[in-house]
Design an enzyme around this catalytic site. Structure first.
Site, PDB file in Angstrom:
ATOM      1  N   LYS A   1       0.876  -1.278  -0.007  1.00 46.96           N
ATOM      2  CA  LYS A   1       0.102   0.009   0.005  1.00 46.96           C
ATOM      3  C   LYS A   1       0.736   1.348   0.030  1.00 46.96           C
ATOM      4  O   LYS A   1       0.339   2.110  -0.596  1.00 46.96           O
ATOM      5  CB  LYS A   1      -0.955  -0.011   1.320  1.00 46.96           C
ATOM      6  CG  LYS A   1      -2.018  -1.290   1.145  1.00 46.96           C
ATOM      7  CD  LYS A   1      -2.661  -0.896   2.572  1.00 46.96           C
ATOM      8  CE  LYS A   1      -3.690  -2.149   2.898  1.00 46.96           C
ATOM      9  NZ  LYS A   1      -4.160  -2.121   4.107  1.00 46.96           N
ATOM     10  N   GLY A   2       2.160   1.025   0.469  1.00 46.62           N
ATOM     11  CA  GLY A   2       3.004   2.282   0.767  1.00 46.62           C
ATOM     12  C   GLY A   2       2.944   3.457  -0.396  1.00 46.62           C
ATOM     13  O   GLY A   2       3.039   4.394  -0.446  1.00 46.62           O
TER      14      GLY A   2
ATOM     15  N   ASP B   1       7.399   3.514  -2.290  1.00 43.71           N
ATOM     16  CA  ASP B   1       7.626   4.675  -1.185  1.00 43.71           C
ATOM     17  C   ASP B   1       9.071   4.496  -0.542  1.00 43.71           C
ATOM     18  O   ASP B   1       9.628   5.397  -0.361  1.00 43.71           O
ATOM     19  CB  ASP B   1       6.528   4.367  -0.254  1.00 43.71           C
ATOM     20  CG  ASP B   1       6.288   3.235   0.485  1.00 43.71           C
ATOM     21  OD1 ASP B   1       6.761   2.152   0.197  1.00 43.71           O
ATOM     22  OD2 ASP B   1       5.921   3.348   1.294  1.00 43.71           O
TER      23      ASP B   1
ATOM     24  N   ASP C   1      14.153  -0.058   2.752  1.00 45.45           N
ATOM     25  CA  ASP C   1      14.941  -0.086   4.022  1.00 45.45           C
ATOM     26  C   ASP C   1      15.764  -1.163   3.823  1.00 45.45           C
ATOM     27  O   ASP C   1      16.937  -1.193   3.524  1.00 45.45           O
ATOM     28  CB  ASP C   1      13.821  -0.274   4.982  1.00 45.45           C
ATOM     29  CG  ASP C   1      14.326  -0.209   6.631  1.00 45.45           C
ATOM     30  OD1 ASP C   1      15.335  -0.153   6.555  1.00 45.45           O
ATOM     31  OD2 ASP C   1      13.533  -0.213   7.417  1.00 45.45           O
TER      32      ASP C   1
ATOM     33  N   VAL D   1       9.418   6.163   9.999  1.00 39.94           N
ATOM     34  CA  VAL D   1       8.896   7.268   9.457  1.00 39.94           C
ATOM     35  C   VAL D   1       7.405   6.980   9.175  1.00 39.94           C
ATOM     36  O   VAL D   1       7.178   5.848   8.552  1.00 39.94           O
ATOM     37  CB  VAL D   1       9.553   7.887   8.405  1.00 39.94           C
ATOM     38  CG1 VAL D   1      10.681   8.406   8.888  1.00 39.94           C
ATOM     39  CG2 VAL D   1       9.857   6.767   7.469  1.00 39.94           C
TER      40      VAL D   1
ATOM     41  N   ARG E   1      -1.122   6.897   6.981  1.00 41.30           N
ATOM     42  CA  ARG E   1      -0.781   7.033   5.314  1.00 41.30           C
ATOM     43  C   ARG E   1      -0.845   8.252   4.829  1.00 41.30           C
ATOM     44  O   ARG E   1      -0.435   8.834   3.689  1.00 41.30           O
ATOM     45  CB  ARG E   1      -1.375   5.968   4.568  1.00 41.30           C
ATOM     46  CG  ARG E   1      -0.820   4.606   5.104  1.00 41.30           C
ATOM     47  CD  ARG E   1      -1.490   3.367   4.064  1.00 41.30           C
ATOM     48  NE  ARG E   1      -1.279   2.100   4.458  1.00 41.30           N
ATOM     49  CZ  ARG E   1      -0.089   1.117   4.450  1.00 41.30           C
ATOM     50  NH1 ARG E   1       0.939   1.726   4.045  1.00 41.30           N
ATOM     51  NH2 ARG E   1      -0.257   0.079   5.110  1.00 41.30           N
TER      52      ARG E   1
HETATM   53  C1  PRP Z   1       7.088  -1.215   3.235  1.00 42.99           C
HETATM   54  C2  PRP Z   1       7.095  -0.335   2.080  1.00 42.99           C
HETATM   55  C3  PRP Z   1       8.050  -1.261   1.273  1.00 42.99           C
HETATM   56  C4  PRP Z   1       8.758  -2.120   2.216  1.00 42.99           C
HETATM   57  C5  PRP Z   1      10.343  -1.649   2.197  1.00 42.99           C
HETATM   58  O1  PRP Z   1       5.777  -2.006   2.987  1.00 42.99           O
HETATM   59  O2  PRP Z   1       6.093   0.057   1.358  1.00 42.99           O
HETATM   60  O3  PRP Z   1       7.298  -1.923   0.141  1.00 42.99           O
HETATM   61  O4  PRP Z   1       8.097  -2.227   3.360  1.00 42.99           O
HETATM   62  O5  PRP Z   1      10.824  -2.398   2.966  1.00 42.99           O
HETATM   63  P1  PRP Z   1      12.141  -3.181   2.990  1.00 42.99           P
HETATM   64  O6  PRP Z   1      12.931  -2.622   2.166  1.00 42.99           O
HETATM   65  O7  PRP Z   1      12.559  -3.331   4.370  1.00 42.99           O
HETATM   66  O8  PRP Z   1      11.504  -4.660   2.482  1.00 42.99           O
HETATM   67  P2  PRP Z   1       5.173  -2.872   3.954  1.00 42.99           P
HETATM   68  O9  PRP Z   1       5.689  -4.240   4.095  1.00 42.99           O
HETATM   69  O10 PRP Z   1       5.252  -2.294   5.460  1.00 42.99           O
HETATM   70  O11 PRP Z   1       3.568  -2.930   3.546  1.00 42.99           O
HETATM   71  P3  PRP Z   1       2.759  -1.645   3.161  1.00 42.99           P
HETATM   72  O12 PRP Z   1       3.361  -0.773   1.861  1.00 42.99           O
HETATM   73  O13 PRP Z   1       1.186  -2.008   2.803  1.00 42.99           O
HETATM   74  O14 PRP Z   1       2.711  -0.631   4.389  1.00 42.99           O
END
Ligand code: PRP
Length: 192
Positions: A48-49, A111, A114, A164, A176
């Site tokens: 979703k990010g 988005d 990490d 963040v 969000r």
């Molecule tokens: C978050 C973000 C990225 C991912 C990055 O997604 O949107 O897709 O983490 O993290 P990484 O580099 O440590 O793998 P999340 O899994 O939280 O799902 P979301 O987008 O629905 O919040």
């Protein structure tokens, strides 16, 4: 910028304003538009990010002169954080693309990157489908805890080593829709 009072009470500081984010997206749009001048482009938003970054980016690309011949937007949905602030390390594909990837110019739009596992997983998944070209576009690069060396392609802004929220990023699904990137007050996580 005035936001919900419940949000304001939990925010420690603003890291990037809505204007700073818009400026970064405009720059990314110019870079992508120049690289795909006259060619069709498929933007794949990673939900979703990436819900805001992919829509804002797609519109910004449309406003660049001599850009791609057309832009199609589609979405994937993956999750590895669940409701936690730390990644489980296991990436789950919750929704695949509806568009065919084979033979297309694909830009994965994230988005944040990490530890890099999500992007590595998606790069591998898309590469199997033999796109004509495959790149990634990341709004916030958070490089301090990388577990894999994944190429980033287009990068918007550097993210500090903090948890963040905002502009698509959540804490337990909330925040969000905060229009800027922010760090939360430490007491928000005290129950974890
Ligand atoms: C978050 C973000 C990225 C991912 C990055 O997604 O949107 O897709 O983490 O993290 P990484 O580099 O440590 O793998 P999340 O899994 O939280 O799902 P979301 O987008 O629905 O919040």
């Amino acid at each position: 910028m005035k936001v919900l009072e419940t949000y304001e009470g939990t925010i420690q500081r603003e890291l990037y304003s809505a204007d700073a984010i818009a400026g970064a997206i405009e720059r990314l749009a110019c870079e992508i538009a120049a690289d795909f001048r006259g060619q069709p482009l498929l933007l794949l938003g990673v939900l979703k990010g990436a819900l805001y970054v992919v829509t804002d980016l797609a519109r910004a690309i449309a406003c660049v002169e001599n850009g791609p011949s057309e832009v199609v937007v589609d979405y994937l949905c993956v999750s590895s954080y669940g409701n936690e602030t730390r990644s489980s390390g296991e990436v789950r594909l919750l929704k695949d693309t509806t568009e065919t990837v084979t033979g297309r110019n694909v830009v994965l739009v994230e988005d944040i990157v990490d530890n890099g596992l999500t992007l590595e997983y998606l790069n591998a998944l898309m590469a199997e489908r033999k796109p004509a070209t495959l790149r990634s576009c990341v709004l916030f690069d958070k490089p301090y805890h990388r577990r894999v060396d994944v190429p980033l392609g287009y990068v918007g802004l550097q993210c500090p080593d903090e948890f963040v929220v905002g502009y698509g990023l959540d804490y337990q699904e909330v925040f969000r829709n905060l229009p800027y990137l922010a760090q939360l007050q430490p007491w928000v996580f005290q129950s974890e």
